[in-house]
Write a protein that holds these residues in place. Structure first.
Motif, PDB file in Angstrom:
ATOM      1  N   THR A  34      21.699   8.231 -41.363  1.00 30.85           N
ATOM      2  CA  THR A  34      22.044   7.735 -40.049  1.00 30.85           C
ATOM      3  C   THR A  34      23.357   6.584 -40.059  1.00 30.85           C
ATOM      4  OG1 THR A  34      20.544   5.995 -40.194  1.00 30.85           O
ATOM      5  CG2 THR A  34      19.877   7.923 -38.935  1.00 30.85           C
ATOM      6  N   THR A  35      23.246   5.736 -41.007  1.00 39.03           N
ATOM      7  CA  THR A  35      24.191   4.609 -41.102  1.00 39.03           C
ATOM      8  C   THR A  35      25.251   5.144 -41.881  1.00 39.03           C
ATOM      9  OG1 THR A  35      22.758   2.662 -40.755  1.00 39.03           O
ATOM     10  CG2 THR A  35      24.482   2.526 -42.111  1.00 39.03           C
ATOM     11  N   VAL A  36      25.138   5.959 -42.837  1.00 43.92           N
ATOM     12  CA  VAL A  36      26.129   6.349 -43.793  1.00 43.92           C
ATOM     13  C   VAL A  36      26.743   7.726 -43.200  1.00 43.92           C
ATOM     14  CG1 VAL A  36      26.592   7.064 -46.355  1.00 43.92           C
ATOM     15  CG2 VAL A  36      25.187   5.239 -45.829  1.00 43.92           C
ATOM     16  N   LEU A  37      25.851   8.867 -43.228  1.00 45.73           N
ATOM     17  CA  LEU A  37      26.324  10.124 -42.953  1.00 45.73           C
ATOM     18  C   LEU A  37      26.891  10.221 -41.664  1.00 45.73           C
ATOM     19  CD1 LEU A  37      24.076  12.494 -44.961  1.00 45.73           C
ATOM     20  CD2 LEU A  37      26.584  12.075 -45.367  1.00 45.73           C
ATOM     21  N   THR A  38      25.972   9.858 -40.624  1.00 43.71           N
ATOM     22  CA  THR A  38      26.335  10.438 -39.241  1.00 43.71           C
ATOM     23  C   THR A  38      27.272   9.041 -38.627  1.00 43.71           C
ATOM     24  OG1 THR A  38      23.895  10.704 -39.121  1.00 43.71           O
ATOM     25  CG2 THR A  38      25.046  10.287 -36.961  1.00 43.71           C
ATOM     26  N   LEU A 289      29.537  15.387 -38.994  1.00 50.66           N
ATOM     27  CA  LEU A 289      30.700  15.255 -38.417  1.00 50.66           C
ATOM     28  C   LEU A 289      30.899  14.902 -36.877  1.00 50.66           C
ATOM     29  CD1 LEU A 289      32.243  18.684 -39.727  1.00 50.66           C
ATOM     30  CD2 LEU A 289      32.166  16.308 -40.581  1.00 50.66           C
ATOM     31  N   ALA A 290      29.874  14.603 -36.257  1.00 46.47           N
ATOM     32  CA  ALA A 290      29.836  13.902 -34.913  1.00 46.47           C
ATOM     33  C   ALA A 290      30.590  12.848 -35.009  1.00 46.47           C
ATOM     34  CB  ALA A 290      28.447  13.786 -34.508  1.00 46.47           C
ATOM     35  N   SER A 291      30.458  11.811 -35.877  1.00 49.20           N
ATOM     36  CA  SER A 291      31.151  10.435 -35.660  1.00 49.20           C
ATOM     37  C   SER A 291      32.740  10.691 -35.960  1.00 49.20           C
ATOM     38  CB  SER A 291      30.760   9.541 -36.999  1.00 49.20           C
ATOM     39  OG  SER A 291      31.509   8.279 -36.774  1.00 49.20           O
ATOM     40  N   GLN A 292      33.221  11.528 -36.749  1.00 51.80           N
ATOM     41  CA  GLN A 292      34.673  11.911 -37.224  1.00 51.80           C
ATOM     42  C   GLN A 292      35.273  12.488 -35.742  1.00 51.80           C
ATOM     43  OE1 GLN A 292      35.257  14.662 -40.402  1.00 51.80           O
ATOM     44  NE2 GLN A 292      37.463  14.027 -40.447  1.00 51.80           N
ATOM     45  N   TYR A 293      34.270  13.385 -35.142  1.00 51.41           N
ATOM     46  CA  TYR A 293      34.911  14.251 -34.042  1.00 51.41           C
ATOM     47  C   TYR A 293      35.001  13.222 -32.762  1.00 51.41           C
ATOM     48  CZ  TYR A 293      34.685  17.512 -30.186  1.00 51.41           C
ATOM     49  OH  TYR A 293      34.997  18.317 -29.018  1.00 51.41           O
ATOM     50  N   GLY A 294      33.978  12.016 -32.606  1.00 50.18           N
ATOM     51  CA  GLY A 294      34.243  11.273 -31.583  1.00 50.18           C
ATOM     52  C   GLY A 294      35.211  10.397 -31.871  1.00 50.18           C
ATOM     53  N   THR A 295      35.615   9.869 -33.089  1.00 48.48           N
ATOM     54  CA  THR A 295      36.481   9.116 -33.478  1.00 48.48           C
ATOM     55  C   THR A 295      38.102   9.748 -33.215  1.00 48.48           C
ATOM     56  OG1 THR A 295      35.402   7.602 -34.860  1.00 48.48           O
ATOM     57  CG2 THR A 295      37.588   7.417 -35.125  1.00 48.48           C
ATOM     58  N   GLU A 296      38.258  10.645 -34.031  1.00 48.52           N
ATOM     59  CA  GLU A 296      39.501  11.528 -33.996  1.00 48.52           C
ATOM     60  C   GLU A 296      40.001  12.246 -32.944  1.00 48.52           C
ATOM     61  OE1 GLU A 296      41.317  10.498 -36.320  1.00 48.52           O
ATOM     62  OE2 GLU A 296      39.555   9.412 -37.829  1.00 48.52           O
ATOM     63  N   GLU A 297      39.047  13.218 -32.379  1.00 49.86           N
ATOM     64  CA  GLU A 297      39.415  13.990 -31.298  1.00 49.86           C
ATOM     65  C   GLU A 297      39.065  13.263 -29.941  1.00 49.86           C
ATOM     66  OE1 GLU A 297      40.510  17.121 -29.398  1.00 49.86           O
ATOM     67  OE2 GLU A 297      40.583  17.008 -31.406  1.00 49.86           O
ATOM     68  N   LEU A 298      37.973  12.437 -29.715  1.00 52.20           N
ATOM     69  CA  LEU A 298      37.703  11.854 -28.349  1.00 52.20           C
ATOM     70  C   LEU A 298      38.286  10.446 -28.326  1.00 52.20           C
ATOM     71  CD1 LEU A 298      34.118  13.353 -28.020  1.00 52.20           C
ATOM     72  CD2 LEU A 298      36.254  14.481 -27.341  1.00 52.20           C
ATOM     73  N   ASP A 299      38.933  10.045 -29.317  1.00 52.51           N
ATOM     74  CA  ASP A 299      39.374   8.503 -29.142  1.00 52.51           C
ATOM     75  C   ASP A 299      38.536   7.593 -28.616  1.00 52.51           C
ATOM     76  OD1 ASP A 299      41.890   9.399 -30.070  1.00 52.51           O
ATOM     77  OD2 ASP A 299      42.461   9.943 -28.090  1.00 52.51           O
ATOM     78  N   LEU A 300      37.159   7.653 -29.340  1.00 49.38           N
ATOM     79  CA  LEU A 300      36.203   6.582 -28.814  1.00 49.38           C
ATOM     80  C   LEU A 300      36.104   5.357 -29.943  1.00 49.38           C
ATOM     81  CD1 LEU A 300      33.410   9.099 -27.971  1.00 49.38           C
ATOM     82  CD2 LEU A 300      34.878   8.005 -26.607  1.00 49.38           C
ATOM     83  N   GLU A 301      35.851   4.413 -29.394  1.00 50.39           N
ATOM     84  CA  GLU A 301      35.359   3.011 -30.302  1.00 50.39           C
ATOM     85  C   GLU A 301      34.334   3.262 -31.161  1.00 50.39           C
ATOM     86  OE1 GLU A 301      37.610   0.509 -30.514  1.00 50.39           O
ATOM     87  OE2 GLU A 301      38.842   1.353 -28.842  1.00 50.39           O
ATOM     88  N   GLN A 302      34.414   2.585 -32.428  1.00 51.51           N
ATOM     89  CA  GLN A 302      33.194   2.905 -33.287  1.00 51.51           C
ATOM     90  C   GLN A 302      31.926   2.175 -32.685  1.00 51.51           C
ATOM     91  OE1 GLN A 302      33.041   0.620 -37.163  1.00 51.51           O
ATOM     92  NE2 GLN A 302      33.030   2.895 -37.960  1.00 51.51           N
ATOM     93  N   SER A 303      32.119   1.387 -31.670  1.00 49.04           N
ATOM     94  CA  SER A 303      30.940   0.616 -30.935  1.00 49.04           C
ATOM     95  C   SER A 303      30.076   1.777 -30.282  1.00 49.04           C
ATOM     96  CB  SER A 303      31.361  -0.423 -30.388  1.00 49.04           C
ATOM     97  OG  SER A 303      32.292  -0.272 -29.347  1.00 49.04           O
ATOM     98  N   THR A 304      31.000   2.569 -29.577  1.00 47.65           N
ATOM     99  CA  THR A 304      30.580   3.582 -28.658  1.00 47.65           C
ATOM    100  C   THR A 304      29.715   4.651 -29.513  1.00 47.65           C
ATOM    101  OG1 THR A 304      32.274   3.393 -27.020  1.00 47.65           O
ATOM    102  CG2 THR A 304      31.164   5.403 -27.131  1.00 47.65           C
ATOM    103  N   LEU A 305      30.387   4.845 -30.728  1.00 49.46           N
ATOM    104  CA  LEU A 305      29.719   5.889 -31.435  1.00 49.46           C
ATOM    105  C   LEU A 305      28.401   5.266 -32.142  1.00 49.46           C
ATOM    106  CD1 LEU A 305      32.562   6.932 -33.769  1.00 49.46           C
ATOM    107  CD2 LEU A 305      31.892   8.005 -31.785  1.00 49.46           C
ATOM    108  N   ILE A 306      28.227   4.202 -32.490  1.00 53.04           N
ATOM    109  CA  ILE A 306      27.096   3.573 -32.942  1.00 53.04           C
ATOM    110  C   ILE A 306      25.919   3.480 -31.639  1.00 53.04           C
ATOM    111  CG2 ILE A 306      25.908   1.465 -33.843  1.00 53.04           C
ATOM    112  CD1 ILE A 306      28.699   0.984 -35.274  1.00 53.04           C
ATOM    113  N   ILE A 307      26.385   3.002 -30.550  1.00 51.96           N
ATOM    114  CA  ILE A 307      25.416   3.063 -29.309  1.00 51.96           C
ATOM    115  C   ILE A 307      24.668   4.455 -29.348  1.00 51.96           C
ATOM    116  CG2 ILE A 307      25.185   2.572 -26.935  1.00 51.96           C
ATOM    117  CD1 ILE A 307      27.280   0.418 -27.289  1.00 51.96           C
TER     118      ILE A 307
END
Length: 462
Positions: A34-38, A289-307
């Motif tokens: 969760t913390t590392v991979l996702t 790859l969900a976090s990478q997709y959210g960051t690079e393609e959807l331009d979401l903040e890391q806090s959004t990804l963590i929530i």
């Protein structure tokens, strides 16, 4: 006519304390997935790779023309992480089945669990040294952590048939997965607090440093809570352990060779394993790859990804128990097929997510959480019914090739598609094939006949 359940002599008596100890290894290692991979590793390692490629941290991967050259191979910065994930799983093809054979023949499996778990957690803690442009060090540490961690889960899974009879395994496996998601979510919640308090808007280097220490925290968590199963589990040496002679590692290699040669004796078990490796490859690719997709393609903040990942984790706790209860009514195989249909819808919906809007991404996370834990927990317990007695470690060695946030073909396909199209959306929609093919193959497996062919007693419902 319903098949009878196993007799009490089929499975050694396992008390509540021992089963709880077994559950806690899911709690311990799930922090890594969760913390590392996702959440953190994809964006973190991609950022470090961008620095090595000569790009600024604030530069989008799509706009980063620089490339890195590990071992002389030219790789786009955005493709390095998916390629490393794929390489790690390729290497596990050679490591985990051997570890499984060793586990079956080892009189003290807890020692193997301790060694592999502590190597993996130490490699995770060592991410403290991945600074600047040290993307190769980060890739190497990930390989060590992922492979050794996978080996520890092979040993851990091999305890399941010894802790529960055929009609209890869906419940026991689901509880383990549920507790794992709860533990992983709890650490992620702590890290969310750290990111919220310590981050400074516009300071990308500080965000990167926080992500690194969040990764380190998962290694500490992993090592600390591994002490509980090591204290509460009992040794259950099987028939293979009693016949082991000489060097147990060489014995494991020899036994694996015998298993591969005799693998034709259990074609239905292998058919199920093929179906699982395909559909779970899709699941694990989405997770990794969900976090990478959210960051690079959807331009979401890391806090959004963590929530969002927190939503997934805590909903997966309830989802694992919910689908476990569903399996008790309609059978594990039908429940897994139902979950795969939902996964198919998730991937299609992910393609159409609008950039810069957190709410649709979070709603998709809710859907993932409801099916994630159950699809994995029930696959694990269903596979335990198809393993010839005394060969649990060997077969779980093959099973673990695609589990706990790692996969092979999915990240490879995703990386190739991105490199060819420069589009994460095309990469994510390409994963549809894994759920379609895997689901069709699973539907074709005659489960009851497969269980009987492995010499086991089928549960009342399948």
């Amino acid at each position: 006519m319903a098949a009878t359940t196993g007799t009490p002599t089929d499975v050694p008596a396992a008390g509540r304390r021992e089963r709880t100890g077994w559950y806690f290894y899911d709690w311990a290692n799930s922090a890594f997935s969760t913390t590392v991979l996702t959440v953190f590793l994809g964006p973190f390692l991609t950022s470090v790779t961008k620095v090595a490629a000569g790009c600024q941290l604030s530069t989008d991967v799509d706009d980063c023309a620089g490339r890195v050259h590990p071992l002389g191979i030219s790789v786009a910065a955005g493709s390095f992480f998916p390629y490393v994930v794929s390489l790690s799983v390729f290497l596990t093809v050679f490591v985990l089945p051997v570890m499984g054979a060793v586990a079956d023949r080892a009189p003290r499996k807890k020692v193997l669990l301790a060694v592999t778990a502590f190597i993996a957690s130490a490699a995770t803690v060592s991410f403290a040294f991945v600074t600047g442009d040290r993307y190769l060090l980060g890739g190497l540490l990930f390989l060590i952590a992922n492979i050794s961690g996978g080996a520890s889960i092979v040993v851990y899974n091999s305890f399941l048939p010894q802790l529960a009879g055929p009609d209890e395994r869906d419940k026991v496996s689901s509880r383990g997965w549920a507790l794992g998601y709860l533990g992983g979510g709890l650490l992620l919640a702590f890290n969310l607090v750290a990111v919220t308090i310590l981050s400074i808007d516009g300071n990308d280097q500080r965000t990167l440093d926080i992500a690194r220490w969040c990764i380190v925290s998962a290694g500490v968590w992993w090592a600390l809570f591994t002490l509980i199963p090591l204290a509460w589990l009992r040794e259950h040496p099987g028939a293979e352990a009693s016949t082991a002679r000489g060097n147990i590692l060489l014995d494991g290699f020899r036994q694996l060779g015998h298993t591969i040669k005799g693998i034709r004796a259990y074609p239905l078990t292998l058919f199920f394993l093929l179906a699982y490796l395909i559909y779970n490859d899709g699941i694990q690719t989405v997770i990794a790859l969900a976090s990478q997709y959210g960051t690079e393609e959807l331009d979401l903040e890391q806090s959004t990804l963590i929530i969002t990942i927190l939503l997934v984790q805590f909903l997966a706790f309830g989802g694992a128990l919910l689908l476990g209860a569903m399996a008790a009514r309609i059978g594990a195989r039908k429940t897994v097929l139902f979950s795969l249909a939902l996964w198919l819808g998730v991937v299609i919906a992910a393609y159409w997510l609008p950039a810069g809007e957190p709410l649709p991404f979070m709603l998709l996370g809710v859907a993932i959480g409801l099916v994630l834990g159950g699809s994995q927990a029930l696959s694990r317990s269903l596979f335990s019914q198809l393993i010839p007695r005394g060969r649990e470690g060997e077969y779980y060695g093959f099973y673990e090739i695609s589990d706990k946030g790692t996969s092979w073909l999915g990240p490879l396909l995703f990386g190739i598609v991105f490199q060819l199209t420069n589009s994460y959306r095309v990469g994510i929609i390409s994963l549809v094939v894994f759920f379609l093919v895997g689901g069709i193959l699973l539907a074709l497996v005659p489960i009851r006949r497969a269980i009987q062919a492995a010499g086991n007693t089928p549960p009342r419902l399948l």
